[in-house]
Design a protein around this motif. Structure first.
Motif, PDB file in Angstrom:
ATOM      1  N   VAL A  52      55.008  -0.871 102.117  1.00 41.07           N
ATOM      2  CA  VAL A  52      55.940  -1.982 102.280  1.00 41.07           C
ATOM      3  C   VAL A  52      55.172  -3.242 101.909  1.00 41.07           C
ATOM      4  O   VAL A  52      54.140  -3.550 102.506  1.00 41.07           O
ATOM      5  CB  VAL A  52      56.493  -2.091 103.719  1.00 41.07           C
ATOM      6  N   MET A  53      55.667  -3.946 100.902  1.00 43.41           N
ATOM      7  CA  MET A  53      55.092  -5.225 100.485  1.00 43.41           C
ATOM      8  C   MET A  53      55.849  -6.305 101.251  1.00 43.41           C
ATOM      9  O   MET A  53      57.068  -6.396 101.147  1.00 43.41           O
ATOM     10  CB  MET A  53      55.282  -5.448  98.980  1.00 43.41           C
ATOM     11  N   VAL A  54      55.131  -7.111 102.033  1.00 42.71           N
ATOM     12  CA  VAL A  54      55.766  -8.123 102.884  1.00 42.71           C
ATOM     13  C   VAL A  54      55.255  -9.500 102.493  1.00 42.71           C
ATOM     14  O   VAL A  54      54.046  -9.746 102.510  1.00 42.71           O
ATOM     15  CB  VAL A  54      55.451  -7.860 104.378  1.00 42.71           C
ATOM     16  N   GLU A  55      56.182 -10.391 102.164  1.00 48.82           N
ATOM     17  CA  GLU A  55      55.801 -11.777 101.865  1.00 48.82           C
ATOM     18  C   GLU A  55      55.671 -12.544 103.171  1.00 48.82           C
ATOM     19  O   GLU A  55      56.590 -12.560 103.999  1.00 48.82           O
ATOM     20  CB  GLU A  55      56.843 -12.445 100.980  1.00 48.82           C
ATOM     21  N   ILE A  56      54.522 -13.203 103.352  1.00 48.69           N
ATOM     22  CA  ILE A  56      54.307 -14.063 104.521  1.00 48.69           C
ATOM     23  C   ILE A  56      54.626 -15.486 104.074  1.00 48.69           C
ATOM     24  O   ILE A  56      53.906 -16.058 103.258  1.00 48.69           O
ATOM     25  CB  ILE A  56      52.838 -14.001 105.012  1.00 48.69           C
ATOM     26  N   PRO A  57      55.710 -16.062 104.581  1.00 46.19           N
ATOM     27  CA  PRO A  57      56.059 -17.421 104.155  1.00 46.19           C
ATOM     28  C   PRO A  57      55.116 -18.447 104.771  1.00 46.19           C
ATOM     29  O   PRO A  57      54.487 -18.202 105.797  1.00 46.19           O
ATOM     30  CB  PRO A  57      57.487 -17.601 104.678  1.00 46.19           C
ATOM     31  N   GLU A  58      55.029 -19.585 104.120  1.00 41.24           N
ATOM     32  CA  GLU A  58      54.240 -20.682 104.673  1.00 41.24           C
ATOM     33  C   GLU A  58      55.061 -21.354 105.772  1.00 41.24           C
ATOM     34  O   GLU A  58      56.270 -21.393 105.722  1.00 41.24           O
ATOM     35  CB  GLU A  58      53.898 -21.697 103.579  1.00 41.24           C
ATOM     36  N   SER A  89      44.801 -20.030 103.693  1.00 41.77           N
ATOM     37  CA  SER A  89      44.689 -20.004 105.140  1.00 41.77           C
ATOM     38  C   SER A  89      44.043 -18.698 105.594  1.00 41.77           C
ATOM     39  O   SER A  89      44.676 -17.640 105.574  1.00 41.77           O
ATOM     40  CB  SER A  89      46.074 -20.145 105.784  1.00 41.77           C
ATOM     41  N   ALA A  90      42.790 -18.790 106.014  1.00 45.70           N
ATOM     42  CA  ALA A  90      42.098 -17.603 106.524  1.00 45.70           C
ATOM     43  C   ALA A  90      42.797 -17.080 107.770  1.00 45.70           C
ATOM     44  O   ALA A  90      42.824 -15.873 108.017  1.00 45.70           O
ATOM     45  CB  ALA A  90      40.645 -17.943 106.818  1.00 45.70           C
ATOM     46  N   GLU A  91      43.392 -17.974 108.554  1.00 46.28           N
ATOM     47  CA  GLU A  91      44.081 -17.565 109.778  1.00 46.28           C
ATOM     48  C   GLU A  91      45.241 -16.628 109.467  1.00 46.28           C
ATOM     49  O   GLU A  91      45.435 -15.615 110.153  1.00 46.28           O
ATOM     50  CB  GLU A  91      44.590 -18.789 110.538  1.00 46.28           C
ATOM     51  N   VAL A  92      46.012 -16.925 108.425  1.00 48.59           N
ATOM     52  CA  VAL A  92      47.148 -16.079 108.062  1.00 48.59           C
ATOM     53  C   VAL A  92      46.659 -14.705 107.620  1.00 48.59           C
ATOM     54  O   VAL A  92      47.228 -13.674 107.990  1.00 48.59           O
ATOM     55  CB  VAL A  92      48.009 -16.747 106.959  1.00 48.59           C
ATOM     56  N   VAL A  93      45.578 -14.674 106.850  1.00 53.14           N
ATOM     57  CA  VAL A  93      45.023 -13.399 106.391  1.00 53.14           C
ATOM     58  C   VAL A  93      44.571 -12.561 107.590  1.00 53.14           C
ATOM     59  O   VAL A  93      44.903 -11.379 107.699  1.00 53.14           O
ATOM     60  CB  VAL A  93      43.853 -13.625 105.412  1.00 53.14           C
ATOM     61  N   ILE A  94      43.843 -13.176 108.498  1.00 54.44           N
ATOM     62  CA  ILE A  94      43.348 -12.461 109.682  1.00 54.44           C
ATOM     63  C   ILE A  94      44.513 -11.953 110.527  1.00 54.44           C
ATOM     64  O   ILE A  94      44.525 -10.802 110.976  1.00 54.44           O
ATOM     65  CB  ILE A  94      42.415 -13.364 110.512  1.00 54.44           C
ATOM     66  N   GLU A 103      46.067  -4.591 103.334  1.00 58.38           N
ATOM     67  CA  GLU A 103      45.659  -5.386 102.177  1.00 58.38           C
ATOM     68  C   GLU A 103      46.393  -6.711 102.234  1.00 58.38           C
ATOM     69  O   GLU A 103      47.513  -6.801 102.730  1.00 58.38           O
ATOM     70  CB  GLU A 103      46.003  -4.635 100.893  1.00 58.38           C
ATOM     71  N   PHE A 104      45.749  -7.770 101.709  1.00 61.96           N
ATOM     72  CA  PHE A 104      46.383  -9.083 101.619  1.00 61.96           C
ATOM     73  C   PHE A 104      46.211  -9.579 100.190  1.00 61.96           C
ATOM     74  O   PHE A 104      45.087  -9.648  99.688  1.00 61.96           O
ATOM     75  CB  PHE A 104      45.740 -10.084 102.592  1.00 61.96           C
ATOM     76  N   LEU A 105      47.325  -9.906  99.536  1.00 65.67           N
ATOM     77  CA  LEU A 105      47.296 -10.428  98.174  1.00 65.67           C
ATOM     78  C   LEU A 105      47.734 -11.883  98.184  1.00 65.67           C
ATOM     79  O   LEU A 105      48.710 -12.247  98.841  1.00 65.67           O
ATOM     80  CB  LEU A 105      48.222  -9.625  97.258  1.00 65.67           C
ATOM     81  N   GLU A 106      46.998 -12.692  97.436  1.00 72.89           N
ATOM     82  CA  GLU A 106      47.307 -14.112  97.356  1.00 72.89           C
ATOM     83  C   GLU A 106      48.463 -14.333  96.389  1.00 72.89           C
ATOM     84  O   GLU A 106      48.558 -13.702  95.335  1.00 72.89           O
ATOM     85  CB  GLU A 106      46.063 -14.871  96.885  1.00 72.89           C
ATOM     86  N   ARG A 107      49.344 -15.242  96.781  1.00 71.46           N
ATOM     87  CA  ARG A 107      50.485 -15.600  95.946  1.00 71.46           C
ATOM     88  C   ARG A 107      50.081 -16.703  94.987  1.00 71.46           C
ATOM     89  O   ARG A 107      49.376 -17.617  95.411  1.00 71.46           O
ATOM     90  CB  ARG A 107      51.636 -16.053  96.859  1.00 71.46           C
TER      91      ARG A 107
END
Length: 181
Positions: A52-58, A89-94, A103-107
């Motif tokens: 599942v690919m999930v977009e984390i909004p700002e 934002s390192a906090e969002v990745v953590i 996994e975390f991919l940058e937009r």
């Protein structure tokens, strides 16, 4: 192995962009693209996608989406979650990793990073054999003192389960008088 992918973003544009990238890769099948993760969780539970690919909004929606990752892993525990969000934002990745993302991919997502993430998931996923993914059960037989037949009952129960269900494990945890070897 074909990876079955579900895409959940904050808008349909994100889903379509990711679908286009995924369609160019071999061995990937996009099941659906949705713009509301919370509403899609029951569907994810039924479909049991590999990824599942999930977009984390700002901003404000990030916490709700991160909570949704934990919820979706509750209904589809074998699913690999790839979070996509702002890389500043390192906090969002953590928080995404702590929520269960592998996994975390940058937009914006680069094709190279996406391919590397899919390859990582392929390597980490166990080979799907017949019966893989089934969850086992634990049955315990306990007696308050010796001589009540708990070992005999447990042994016969294990034999019956092995004949009817298949793979069965019997463990005798009686450290003083354990007689099942």
């Amino acid at each position: 192995m074909v990876l079955r992918v579900f895409v959940a973003g904050s808008n349909t544009q994100f889903g379509e962009e990711l679908r286009q990238l995924l369609d160019t890769m071999g061995q990937v099948q996009v099941l659906d693209c949705v713009s509301d993760l919370a509403a899609a969780i029951p569907s994810i539970g039924r479909e049991r996608p590999d990824v599942v690919m999930v977009e984390i909004p700002e901003g404000e929606g990030a916490s709700e989406t991160l909570d949704g990752i934990g919820e979706l892993l509750g209904v589809a525990p074998g699913t690999s979650v790839v979070a996509v969000g702002p890389g500043n934002s390192a906090e969002v990745v953590i928080r995404a990793v702590r929520a269960g993302a592998i996994e975390f991919l940058e937009r914006p997502v680069s094709p190279r990073d996406l391919a590397a993430a899919m390859e990582k998931i392929r390597r980490l996923r166990p080979a799907t054999a017949a019966g893989a993914g089934k969850v086992g059960q634990i049955v315990s037989v306990y007696a308050t003192k010796g001589g009540l037949g708990a070992t005999t009952l447990a042994t016969n129960l294990a034999v019956c389960l092995a004949q009817q269900v298949g793979r069965t494990l019997l463990v005798d945890l009686d450290v003083h008088q354990g007689s099942v070897a």
